[in-house]
Scaffold this active site. Structure first.
Site, mmCIF file in Angstrom:
data_model
loop_
_atom_site.group_PDB
_atom_site.id
_atom_site.type_symbol
_atom_site.label_atom_id
_atom_site.label_comp_id
_atom_site.label_asym_id
_atom_site.label_seq_id
_atom_site.Cartn_x
_atom_site.Cartn_y
_atom_site.Cartn_z
ATOM 1 N N ARG A 1 21.668 19.576 27.908
ATOM 2 C CA ARG A 1 20.773 18.328 28.084
ATOM 3 C C ARG A 1 19.460 18.548 28.197
ATOM 4 O O ARG A 1 19.046 19.747 28.742
ATOM 5 C CB ARG A 1 21.517 17.545 29.367
ATOM 6 C CG ARG A 1 22.730 16.612 28.955
ATOM 7 C CD ARG A 1 23.018 15.773 30.325
ATOM 8 N NE ARG A 1 23.722 14.719 30.144
ATOM 9 C CZ ARG A 1 23.477 13.710 29.315
ATOM 10 N NH1 ARG A 1 22.297 12.998 29.551
ATOM 11 N NH2 ARG A 1 24.647 13.063 29.274
ATOM 12 N N GLU B 1 32.906 12.744 15.626
ATOM 13 C CA GLU B 1 33.737 12.706 16.801
ATOM 14 C C GLU B 1 33.620 11.199 17.369
ATOM 15 O O GLU B 1 32.499 10.850 17.629
ATOM 16 C CB GLU B 1 33.082 13.472 17.967
ATOM 17 C CG GLU B 1 33.928 13.561 19.365
ATOM 18 C CD GLU B 1 33.619 14.639 20.412
ATOM 19 O OE1 GLU B 1 33.189 15.741 19.806
ATOM 20 O OE2 GLU B 1 33.656 14.391 21.503
ATOM 21 N N THR C 1 27.425 10.515 28.529
ATOM 22 C CA THR C 1 26.996 10.017 27.231
ATOM 23 C C THR C 1 27.669 8.509 26.884
ATOM 24 O O THR C 1 28.854 8.446 26.792
ATOM 25 C CB THR C 1 27.448 10.834 26.014
ATOM 26 O OG1 THR C 1 27.286 12.268 26.517
ATOM 27 C CG2 THR C 1 26.784 10.683 24.987
ATOM 28 N N HIS D 1 35.897 11.767 25.077
ATOM 29 C CA HIS D 1 35.222 10.854 26.119
ATOM 30 C C HIS D 1 36.149 10.275 27.019
ATOM 31 O O HIS D 1 36.953 8.991 26.314
ATOM 32 C CB HIS D 1 34.093 10.077 25.735
ATOM 33 C CG HIS D 1 33.098 10.054 26.782
ATOM 34 N ND1 HIS D 1 33.179 9.095 27.843
ATOM 35 C CD2 HIS D 1 31.953 10.598 26.887
ATOM 36 C CE1 HIS D 1 32.155 9.065 28.539
ATOM 37 N NE2 HIS D 1 31.289 9.995 28.059
ATOM 38 N N HIS E 1 27.309 20.820 26.836
ATOM 39 C CA HIS E 1 26.058 19.966 26.429
ATOM 40 C C HIS E 1 24.902 20.558 27.249
ATOM 41 O O HIS E 1 24.661 20.503 28.412
ATOM 42 C CB HIS E 1 26.463 18.726 26.991
ATOM 43 C CG HIS E 1 25.809 17.434 26.654
ATOM 44 N ND1 HIS E 1 25.699 16.238 26.709
ATOM 45 C CD2 HIS E 1 24.290 17.556 25.951
ATOM 46 C CE1 HIS E 1 24.872 15.510 26.438
ATOM 47 N NE2 HIS E 1 23.815 16.214 25.896
ATOM 48 N N HIS F 1 30.965 20.298 33.717
ATOM 49 C CA HIS F 1 31.128 20.001 35.273
ATOM 50 C C HIS F 1 31.260 21.269 36.095
ATOM 51 O O HIS F 1 31.543 21.325 37.362
ATOM 52 C CB HIS F 1 32.059 18.943 35.571
ATOM 53 C CG HIS F 1 31.734 17.470 34.832
ATOM 54 N ND1 HIS F 1 30.310 17.154 34.944
ATOM 55 C CD2 HIS F 1 32.410 16.725 34.117
ATOM 56 C CE1 HIS F 1 30.251 16.002 34.418
ATOM 57 N NE2 HIS F 1 31.372 15.799 33.794
ATOM 58 N N ASN G 1 35.650 20.753 27.793
ATOM 59 C CA ASN G 1 34.262 20.698 28.025
ATOM 60 C C ASN G 1 34.189 21.169 29.452
ATOM 61 O O ASN G 1 34.643 20.796 30.435
ATOM 62 C CB ASN G 1 33.890 19.043 28.001
ATOM 63 C CG ASN G 1 32.457 19.132 28.106
ATOM 64 O OD1 ASN G 1 31.945 19.538 29.055
ATOM 65 N ND2 ASN G 1 31.780 18.180 27.388
ATOM 66 N N ARG H 1 20.795 19.276 33.567
ATOM 67 C CA ARG H 1 21.328 18.852 34.533
ATOM 68 C C ARG H 1 22.507 19.503 35.060
ATOM 69 O O ARG H 1 22.958 19.702 36.223
ATOM 70 C CB ARG H 1 21.460 17.284 34.718
ATOM 71 C CG ARG H 1 22.833 16.742 33.748
ATOM 72 C CD ARG H 1 23.029 15.304 34.020
ATOM 73 N NE ARG H 1 22.026 14.587 33.657
ATOM 74 C CZ ARG H 1 22.322 13.055 33.311
ATOM 75 N NH1 ARG H 1 23.565 12.678 33.352
ATOM 76 N NH2 ARG H 1 21.423 12.461 32.869
ATOM 77 N N HIS I 1 35.968 15.972 32.048
ATOM 78 C CA HIS I 1 36.004 15.492 33.251
ATOM 79 C C HIS I 1 37.468 15.572 33.758
ATOM 80 O O HIS I 1 37.807 15.884 35.075
ATOM 81 C CB HIS I 1 35.560 14.001 33.347
ATOM 82 C CG HIS I 1 35.289 13.515 34.814
ATOM 83 N ND1 HIS I 1 34.126 14.029 35.424
ATOM 84 C CD2 HIS I 1 35.907 12.891 35.593
ATOM 85 C CE1 HIS I 1 34.212 13.204 36.664
ATOM 86 N NE2 HIS I 1 35.336 12.531 36.842
ATOM 87 N N GLU J 1 26.961 20.440 22.303
ATOM 88 C CA GLU J 1 26.654 19.216 22.163
ATOM 89 C C GLU J 1 25.053 19.092 22.541
ATOM 90 O O GLU J 1 24.881 19.653 23.578
ATOM 91 C CB GLU J 1 27.217 18.129 23.308
ATOM 92 C CG GLU J 1 28.613 18.162 23.018
ATOM 93 C CD GLU J 1 29.355 17.324 24.021
ATOM 94 O OE1 GLU J 1 28.864 16.814 25.077
ATOM 95 O OE2 GLU J 1 30.589 17.023 24.113
#
Ligand code: PXP
Length: 235
Positions: A44, A149, A99, A189, A42, A9, A6, A48, A212, A68
Site C-alpha cells: 500500500r 480478479e 480494499t 475478498h 499488497h 495480516h 494473502n 500500513r 483474512h 497487489e
C-alpha cells in the site's frame, strides 16, 4: 482451483508492535511448503502492513508473488524492480480498512493501457481487481489485462445474510463473459471456510486469493493447518 495466500495480516500484526514478530519470511516458508500457487502481498502507498523489504525478502525464497498495488508510478517502479509473477491493480483509499470495491477500469482505459505496458513488457502477468460488472469486464479486456480478479466482498456479505443467489449469479455471469473475451478469472475478498465452497459454482475460476480468514484461523490451528484446511475445501 488454485490458492493464493494473502500474507498482509502477518505484517499487520508485526507492525502493531513495530518489531519483527511474527516474521513474514518464516510465515512464507510455512505457506510455501503447501501446494499453494502464490503468495499475495499488497504494497500500500501508506505501507500500513507490507513494507518494501518484505517483498524482496519473500522473493528471495523463490516464491511466486502476486503483488497487489495501486496504479501509481511510485509502486510501479518497485514492481518493475521486484519482477513478481503477477501484479493485481486495486483501488486504494487511505481511509479504508481494506480494499472496499473494485477498480474502475472504464473511466481510465487509456491511462491503464499505458500503465501496464512496461509491466507486461517485463513478462509480468497483469490482473485487474473489479466488481462483477459487465462494463468493467469489457473495459479490462480493452486495457489488455491477462486476468481479472472478481471482488467477492458483496457475495461474502450476502452469504452472511443467507441471501447470496443474486451476487453469485453476478459473479458467474461476469466470469463467463470475461472468459469469452479471452480473460482468465480469479476471485477474492471476504472468502472464508464457510462460504468458499460456492466458488466451485463459478466455471473455470483459476485462483482464489484469501487472506483474512486464513490468518485468523492460523491463530488457533497454526498457519500450516489453516492453509491445508483451505486447500482441502477448494480442491
Ligand atoms: N484480493 C484482493 C485484490 C484484495 O485486495 C484482498 C484483500 O487484501 C484479498 C484478495 C483478500 O481478501 P481477504 O483478506 O478478505 O481474504
Amino acid at each position: 482451483m488454485k490458492l493464493g495466500v494473502n500474507i498482509d495480516h502477518i505484517a499487520t500484526l508485526r507492525n502493531a508492535r513495530g518489531g519483527f514478530e511474527p516474521d513474514i519470511v518464516q510465515a512464507s516458508e510455512i505457506a510455501l511448503k503447501n501446494d499453494i500457487h502464490a503468495l499475495t502481498m499488497h504494497l500500500r502507498e501508506d505501507r500500513r502492513h507490507i513494507k518494501d523489504k518484505d517483498l524482496f525478502d519473500v522473493k528471495a525464497l523463490g516464491a511466486k508473488i502476486n503483488l497487489e498495488m495501486a496504479a501509481v508510478e511510485e509502486i510501479q517502479k518497485i514492481a518493475l524492480m521486484l519482477n513478481p509473477y503477477s501484479v493485481c491493480l486495486v483501488p486504494e483509499r487511505r481511509q479504508e480498512v481494506t480494499t472496499e470495491g473494485g477498480l474502475d477500469i472504464k473511466s481510465q482505459i487509456d491511462y491503464l493501457k499505458e500503465f501496464i505496458k512496461p509491466i507486461k513488457d517485463k513478462g509480468i502477468l497483469v490482473s485487474l481487481f473489479i466488481d462483477s460488472d459487465i462494463e468493467q469486464v469489457e473495459a479490462s479486456s480493452i486495457v489488455g489485462a491477462d486476468y481479472i480478479e472478481l471482488h467477492t466482498g458483496s457475495f461474502s456479505q450476502s452469504f452472511l445474510n443467507k441471501n447470496y443467489d443474486k451476487e453469485l449469479k453476478k459473479l458467474k455471469h461476469s466470469a463467463l463473459h470475461a472468459q469469452n473475451l479471452g480473460l482468465k478469472v480469479n476471485a477474492g475478498h471476504g472468502l472464508n471456510y464457510q462460504n468458499v465452497y460456492l466458488m466451485k459454482e463459478i466455471p473455470n475460476l483459476q485462483e482464489l486469493n484469501i487472506g483474512h480468514s486464513i490468518i485468523s484461523k492460523a491463530i488457533f490451528v497454526g498457519l500450516d493447518g489453516a492453509i491445508k484446511e483451505m486447500l482441502e475445501l477448494i480442491k
